[in-house]
Motif scaffolding. Sequence first.
Motif, PDB file in Angstrom:
ATOM      1  N   VAL A   1       0.863  -1.184   0.000  1.00  0.00           N
ATOM      2  CA  VAL A   1       0.000   0.000   0.000  1.00  0.00           C
ATOM      3  C   VAL A   1       0.896   1.230   0.000  1.00  0.00           C
ATOM      4  CG1 VAL A   1      -1.923  -1.120   1.177  1.00  0.00           C
ATOM      5  CG2 VAL A   1      -0.160   0.039   2.529  1.00  0.00           C
ATOM      6  N   GLN A   2       0.404   2.298  -0.574  1.00  0.00           N
ATOM      7  CA  GLN A   2       1.185   3.536  -0.583  1.00  0.00           C
ATOM      8  C   GLN A   2       0.819   4.359   0.641  1.00  0.00           C
ATOM      9  OE1 GLN A   2       1.485   6.646  -4.082  1.00  0.00           O
ATOM     10  NE2 GLN A   2       3.002   4.986  -4.278  1.00  0.00           N
ATOM     11  N   VAL A   3       1.809   4.578   1.482  1.00  0.00           N
ATOM     12  CA  VAL A   3       1.603   5.331   2.726  1.00  0.00           C
ATOM     13  C   VAL A   3       1.715   6.829   2.476  1.00  0.00           C
ATOM     14  CG1 VAL A   3       2.419   5.664   5.089  1.00  0.00           C
ATOM     15  CG2 VAL A   3       2.513   3.387   4.043  1.00  0.00           C
ATOM     16  N   GLN A   4       2.706   7.218   1.680  1.00  0.00           N
ATOM     17  CA  GLN A   4       2.907   8.628   1.320  1.00  0.00           C
ATOM     18  C   GLN A   4       3.277   8.710  -0.152  1.00  0.00           C
ATOM     19  OE1 GLN A   4       2.332  11.087   3.386  1.00  0.00           O
ATOM     20  NE2 GLN A   4       2.298   9.998   5.356  1.00  0.00           N
ATOM     21  N   ASN A   5       2.584   9.541  -0.898  1.00  0.00           N
ATOM     22  CA  ASN A   5       2.954   9.716  -2.305  1.00  0.00           C
ATOM     23  C   ASN A   5       3.809  10.958  -2.529  1.00  0.00           C
ATOM     24  OD1 ASN A   5       1.200  11.896  -2.253  1.00  0.00           O
ATOM     25  ND2 ASN A   5      -0.396  10.882  -3.438  1.00  0.00           N
ATOM     26  N   ASN A   6       4.024  11.733  -1.465  1.00  0.00           N
ATOM     27  CA  ASN A   6       4.887  12.917  -1.554  1.00  0.00           C
ATOM     28  C   ASN A   6       5.230  13.348  -0.130  1.00  0.00           C
ATOM     29  OD1 ASN A   6       6.296  15.158  -2.308  1.00  0.00           O
ATOM     30  ND2 ASN A   6       4.538  16.335  -3.003  1.00  0.00           N
ATOM     31  N   LEU A   7       6.091  12.591   0.515  1.00  0.00           N
ATOM     32  CA  LEU A   7       6.424  12.868   1.914  1.00  0.00           C
ATOM     33  C   LEU A   7       7.257  14.124   2.061  1.00  0.00           C
ATOM     34  CD1 LEU A   7       6.577  12.173   4.902  1.00  0.00           C
ATOM     35  CD2 LEU A   7       8.388  10.518   4.366  1.00  0.00           C
ATOM     36  N   ILE A   8       8.283  14.265   1.213  1.00  0.00           N
ATOM     37  CA  ILE A   8       9.117  15.474   1.205  1.00  0.00           C
ATOM     38  C   ILE A   8       9.033  16.078  -0.176  1.00  0.00           C
ATOM     39  CG2 ILE A   8      11.405  16.441   1.589  1.00  0.00           C
ATOM     40  CD1 ILE A   8      12.079  14.056   3.313  1.00  0.00           C
ATOM     41  N   ASP A   9       8.555  17.284  -0.250  1.00  0.00           N
ATOM     42  CA  ASP A   9       8.250  17.940  -1.524  1.00  0.00           C
ATOM     43  C   ASP A   9       9.337  18.948  -1.870  1.00  0.00           C
ATOM     44  OD1 ASP A   9       7.127  19.101  -3.743  1.00  0.00           O
ATOM     45  OD2 ASP A   9       5.224  19.615  -2.797  1.00  0.00           O
ATOM     46  N   GLY A  10       9.960  18.758  -3.013  1.00  0.00           N
ATOM     47  CA  GLY A  10      10.943  19.720  -3.484  1.00  0.00           C
ATOM     48  C   GLY A  10      10.324  20.946  -4.112  1.00  0.00           C
ATOM     49  N   GLU A  11       8.996  20.966  -4.243  1.00  0.00           N
ATOM     50  CA  GLU A  11       8.243  22.111  -4.777  1.00  0.00           C
ATOM     51  C   GLU A  11       8.726  22.510  -6.176  1.00  0.00           C
ATOM     52  OE1 GLU A  11       7.127  24.855  -1.138  1.00  0.00           O
ATOM     53  OE2 GLU A  11       9.259  24.331  -1.057  1.00  0.00           O
ATOM     54  N   GLY A  12       9.225  21.521  -6.934  1.00  0.00           N
ATOM     55  CA  GLY A  12       9.703  21.804  -8.280  1.00  0.00           C
ATOM     56  C   GLY A  12      11.009  22.566  -8.326  1.00  0.00           C
ATOM     57  N   LYS A  13      11.639  22.779  -7.154  1.00  0.00           N
ATOM     58  CA  LYS A  13      12.862  23.579  -7.088  1.00  0.00           C
ATOM     59  C   LYS A  13      14.066  22.789  -6.605  1.00  0.00           C
ATOM     60  CE  LYS A  13      10.125  27.652  -5.775  1.00  0.00           C
ATOM     61  NZ  LYS A  13       9.918  28.676  -4.715  1.00  0.00           N
ATOM     62  N   ARG A  14      13.819  21.683  -5.893  1.00  0.00           N
ATOM     63  CA  ARG A  14      14.910  20.952  -5.249  1.00  0.00           C
ATOM     64  C   ARG A  14      14.427  19.543  -4.947  1.00  0.00           C
ATOM     65  NH1 ARG A  14      12.567  24.574  -1.999  1.00  0.00           N
ATOM     66  NH2 ARG A  14      14.131  26.113  -2.582  1.00  0.00           N
ATOM     67  N   ASN A  15      15.310  18.692  -4.471  1.00  0.00           N
ATOM     68  CA  ASN A  15      14.866  17.399  -3.967  1.00  0.00           C
ATOM     69  C   ASN A  15      15.679  17.021  -2.732  1.00  0.00           C
ATOM     70  OD1 ASN A  15      17.092  16.364  -6.048  1.00  0.00           O
ATOM     71  ND2 ASN A  15      16.716  14.708  -4.585  1.00  0.00           N
ATOM     72  N   ALA A  16      15.152  16.064  -1.976  1.00  0.00           N
ATOM     73  CA  ALA A  16      15.806  15.586  -0.765  1.00  0.00           C
ATOM     74  C   ALA A  16      16.571  14.309  -1.065  1.00  0.00           C
ATOM     75  CB  ALA A  16      14.754  15.332   0.320  1.00  0.00           C
ATOM     76  N   TYR A  17      17.798  14.254  -0.600  1.00  0.00           N
ATOM     77  CA  TYR A  17      18.585  13.023  -0.598  1.00  0.00           C
ATOM     78  C   TYR A  17      18.587  12.502   0.832  1.00  0.00           C
ATOM     79  CZ  TYR A  17      20.376  13.745  -5.316  1.00  0.00           C
ATOM     80  OH  TYR A  17      20.489  13.883  -6.671  1.00  0.00           O
ATOM     81  N   TRP A  18      17.916  11.365   1.038  1.00  0.00           N
ATOM     82  CA  TRP A  18      17.620  10.923   2.395  1.00  0.00           C
ATOM     83  C   TRP A  18      18.333   9.630   2.738  1.00  0.00           C
ATOM     84  CZ3 TRP A  18      15.119   9.487  -1.838  1.00  0.00           C
ATOM     85  CH2 TRP A  18      14.834   8.132  -1.984  1.00  0.00           C
ATOM     86  N   GLN A  19      18.328   9.351   4.059  1.00  0.00           N
ATOM     87  CA  GLN A  19      18.572   8.026   4.599  1.00  0.00           C
ATOM     88  C   GLN A  19      17.633   7.849   5.777  1.00  0.00           C
ATOM     89  OE1 GLN A  19      21.273   5.281   3.622  1.00  0.00           O
ATOM     90  NE2 GLN A  19      20.144   6.376   2.049  1.00  0.00           N
ATOM     91  N   ALA A  20      17.374   6.600   6.149  1.00  0.00           N
ATOM     92  CA  ALA A  20      16.425   6.315   7.224  1.00  0.00           C
ATOM     93  C   ALA A  20      16.946   5.172   8.078  1.00  0.00           C
ATOM     94  CB  ALA A  20      15.049   5.964   6.649  1.00  0.00           C
ATOM     95  N   THR A  21      16.341   5.013   9.240  1.00  0.00           N
ATOM     96  CA  THR A  21      16.591   3.862  10.090  1.00  0.00           C
ATOM     97  C   THR A  21      15.372   3.648  10.965  1.00  0.00           C
ATOM     98  OG1 THR A  21      18.224   2.813  11.545  1.00  0.00           O
ATOM     99  CG2 THR A  21      17.655   5.093  12.031  1.00  0.00           C
ATOM    100  N   ILE A  22      15.212   2.440  11.469  1.00  0.00           N
ATOM    101  CA  ILE A  22      14.112   2.103  12.362  1.00  0.00           C
ATOM    102  C   ILE A  22      14.710   1.601  13.661  1.00  0.00           C
ATOM    103  CG2 ILE A  22      12.065   0.657  12.703  1.00  0.00           C
ATOM    104  CD1 ILE A  22      11.768   0.522   9.674  1.00  0.00           C
TER     105      ILE A  22
END
Length: 426
Positions: free
Chosen positions: A171-192
């Motif tokens: 299932v899709q939980v988020q289709n746009n969690l972090i929005d670059g607003e057409g100007k930028r993007n996020a380079y992420w890492q995660a952990t649980i």
Amino acid sequence: MAVVYQTAIAQVSTIAANGWASNSINTVIFRKNSLVTFKGIQYAAFYDDEQYVVLAKRKQTSSTWQTRRTVYKGDVADAHKSISIMVDGDGYLHVTWGHHNQPLNYCRSLSPGSLELTPKMQMTGAKEDKLTYPEFYKMPGGDLLFFYRDGASGNGNLVLNRYQLKTKTWVQVQNNLIDGEGKRNAYWQATIDAKGTLHLSWVWRESPDVASNHDLCYAQSTDGGLTWQKLSGEKYVLPITATTAEYACIIPQKSELINQTSMFADDEGHPYIATYWQGANDKVPQYQLVYNIGNQWQIADLGFRKTSFSLGGTGTKSIPVSRPQILAWKRGANIAVALVFRDEERGSKVSIAINDNLKSNNWQLNDLSTESIGSWEPTYDTELWKDKKILNLFVQKTTQIDGEGNAKTTPQPVQVLEWKPSPEKK
């Protein structure tokens, strides 16, 4: 030729001799995961010298691997298009590969413990046309999370899917969690963490030029990614943007800040973020640790590097240092931390910086290999570390040409290096 390791510190097991090595596609840091252990069985994945996706498994305590070349191939000319794997709570292996603004390549094993894969599958069917940086994470109950970028460098958004064991569906939980607003993007890492809290950090990039990376941001979720908050507990209104994000550290553009930070959370849920940049008081780029204990963001500048370099341009870069991995664990009354990295200053070996007490900035450096591993970056078996505090690193000597390209290197052995923290002195 196999890399020789210092056996007094680490042990090594060879999976196969024919790993693709003409770029760093098997050894980029955003492979989540290259190795994963489930109920005593460890799995691995890599591209072989003919560009096929190869899967492998062993008993975690054995040096004998079973390998299987799949029917799937990847475009290995682009080091972004790496393979990531994870095992769900029922024992099914999930595999994804070959993405740099490409449609989804995904399948899973036919049965628990098997290296036989299904045909290609959809997940949800939504936003699956332009994927980059797909990464799996495992929830304590056995469900999986799947992050990926939808869109291009400098103009992309973060999508989050969840695999549900009960229904064996995504299932899709988020289709746009972090929005670059057409100007930028996020380079992420995660952990649980052990309690199931999801920790997410990222840098912003304003354009495809790596020199436009800036700042370090943070968010966490206690409900599997449905809702998000700052460390203070303040709820985010989604999607998160550059205006609303929590800033763990302000870092200007053109600070030699690399994308894809390393993320870790200790048994108490404290977040740790490791990366490198050149701080205002630094003469050269240094490894940096950003962490939060007691609701206050702190920075440890490791400060041991001596040679300069500059980041700029597009594509996969040839850089004299790797992005690091960070680990933390309790050591008596103290918090111990280890940063795993590769640096030309140290002969491009598998290196580790250990601090037995985070309250100090006393880092002890050591090398776990005796020969160069080229353009390698560290990835490790996150589940084995969670369960047993044993570090298993995926290691292969690779060569990366700046801005993509084929170094025409001969195939190199694919190996697993094992290291354990030394026992606490009584």
